[in-house]
Design a protein around this motif. Sequence first.
Motif, short mmCIF file in Angstrom:
data_model
loop_
_atom_site.label_atom_id
_atom_site.label_comp_id
_atom_site.label_asym_id
_atom_site.label_seq_id
_atom_site.Cartn_x
_atom_site.Cartn_y
_atom_site.Cartn_z
N VAL A 82 20.56 -22.39 -35.60
CA VAL A 82 20.17 -23.06 -34.36
C VAL A 82 18.65 -23.20 -34.34
O VAL A 82 17.94 -22.25 -34.64
CB VAL A 82 20.60 -22.23 -33.12
CG1 VAL A 82 20.30 -22.98 -31.84
CG2 VAL A 82 22.06 -21.84 -33.22
N ARG A 94 20.09 -16.99 -24.26
CA ARG A 94 21.50 -17.35 -24.41
C ARG A 94 22.02 -16.94 -25.79
O ARG A 94 23.15 -16.47 -25.92
CB ARG A 94 21.69 -18.86 -24.18
CG ARG A 94 23.11 -19.33 -24.34
CD ARG A 94 24.04 -18.75 -23.28
NE ARG A 94 25.37 -19.32 -23.42
CZ ARG A 94 26.50 -18.65 -23.19
NH1 ARG A 94 26.46 -17.41 -22.76
NH2 ARG A 94 27.66 -19.25 -23.35
N MET A 95 21.18 -17.08 -26.83
CA MET A 95 21.59 -16.67 -28.17
C MET A 95 21.88 -15.16 -28.21
O MET A 95 22.85 -14.71 -28.79
CB MET A 95 20.52 -17.02 -29.21
CG MET A 95 20.26 -18.51 -29.41
SD MET A 95 21.70 -19.47 -29.91
CE MET A 95 22.02 -20.39 -28.41
N LEU A 112 25.16 -14.51 -26.39
CA LEU A 112 26.32 -14.87 -27.22
C LEU A 112 26.55 -13.84 -28.33
O LEU A 112 27.69 -13.53 -28.66
CB LEU A 112 26.15 -16.27 -27.81
CG LEU A 112 26.34 -17.41 -26.83
CD1 LEU A 112 25.93 -18.73 -27.45
CD2 LEU A 112 27.80 -17.47 -26.36
N ASN A 143 22.57 -11.33 -37.54
CA ASN A 143 21.80 -12.28 -36.75
C ASN A 143 20.35 -12.17 -37.16
O ASN A 143 19.85 -11.07 -37.39
CB ASN A 143 21.99 -11.96 -35.27
CG ASN A 143 21.21 -12.85 -34.33
OD1 ASN A 143 20.53 -12.34 -33.46
ND2 ASN A 143 21.30 -14.14 -34.47
N GLU A 148 17.42 -19.49 -35.02
CA GLU A 148 18.35 -18.38 -34.87
C GLU A 148 19.45 -18.61 -35.89
O GLU A 148 20.03 -19.70 -35.96
CB GLU A 148 18.93 -18.39 -33.45
CG GLU A 148 19.49 -17.09 -33.00
CD GLU A 148 18.44 -16.07 -32.62
OE1 GLU A 148 18.75 -14.87 -32.75
OE2 GLU A 148 17.33 -16.44 -32.20
N ILE A 205 27.44 -22.43 -28.55
CA ILE A 205 26.05 -22.68 -28.95
C ILE A 205 25.71 -24.15 -28.71
O ILE A 205 24.66 -24.47 -28.16
CB ILE A 205 25.80 -22.28 -30.41
CG1 ILE A 205 25.80 -20.77 -30.51
CG2 ILE A 205 24.50 -22.87 -30.93
CD1 ILE A 205 25.50 -20.22 -31.87
N THR A 245 24.80 -25.00 -25.26
CA THR A 245 23.57 -24.41 -24.73
C THR A 245 22.51 -25.48 -24.59
O THR A 245 22.15 -26.16 -25.55
CB THR A 245 23.06 -23.29 -25.67
OG1 THR A 245 24.08 -22.28 -25.77
CG2 THR A 245 21.79 -22.66 -25.14
N THR A 259 18.97 -26.80 -27.07
CA THR A 259 18.96 -26.58 -28.51
C THR A 259 18.61 -27.92 -29.16
O THR A 259 19.02 -28.98 -28.67
CB THR A 259 20.32 -26.09 -29.04
OG1 THR A 259 21.33 -27.04 -28.68
CG2 THR A 259 20.67 -24.72 -28.51
N VAL A 289 22.10 -27.76 -34.27
CA VAL A 289 23.06 -26.71 -34.58
C VAL A 289 23.74 -27.13 -35.87
O VAL A 289 24.40 -28.17 -35.92
CB VAL A 289 24.11 -26.54 -33.46
CG1 VAL A 289 25.12 -25.46 -33.84
CG2 VAL A 289 23.46 -26.23 -32.12
#
Length: 155
Positions: free
Chosen positions: A59, A71-72, A75, A86, A98, A116, A119, A122, A125
């Motif tokens: 991301v 938010r990442m 999640l 991660n 990310e 994702i 979201t 972003t 993705v």
Amino acid sequence: MTVVSVSMPEELLNRIDNFADEHGYTGRSEVVREAARNLLGEFEDRRLEDRQLMAVVTVLFEYETTNVEERMMQLRHEHEGLVASNFHSHVGGHHCMELFVLEGSLADVSTFVGKIRATRDTLTVDYSVTPVDDFDPAAGLESGEDGDGHGHGHN
């Protein structure tokens, strides 16, 4: 055919219009229809159902957009059984990346990628999916597969 109204940033609309012109589409509606078909079909590959998968999800977002980073993290915690690893990195002066390594089913990976993509703010993705339940390390390929893993998605 039903007409649908969609809100999007002017920059994205310009990119769609340019893409349509450069690739011979009749207009933006044709581009959006094809994009929607491709998005909906990404996780409908029957070869991946009922398989143990490994996925890599990347991301990209702007550094100043702290709500995306939050938010990442949310999640990651919400899907801690799926997220094997991660990684967060700064890219250039204004962006963050990310990266998630996932291990799980097609449905779980699909749900995670969908969240994702949903979201706000972003920029991109990207993901790839590889079956690992029948992996033969000596051959370097999955048994019965063509070896290309599967799936790339872009947003």
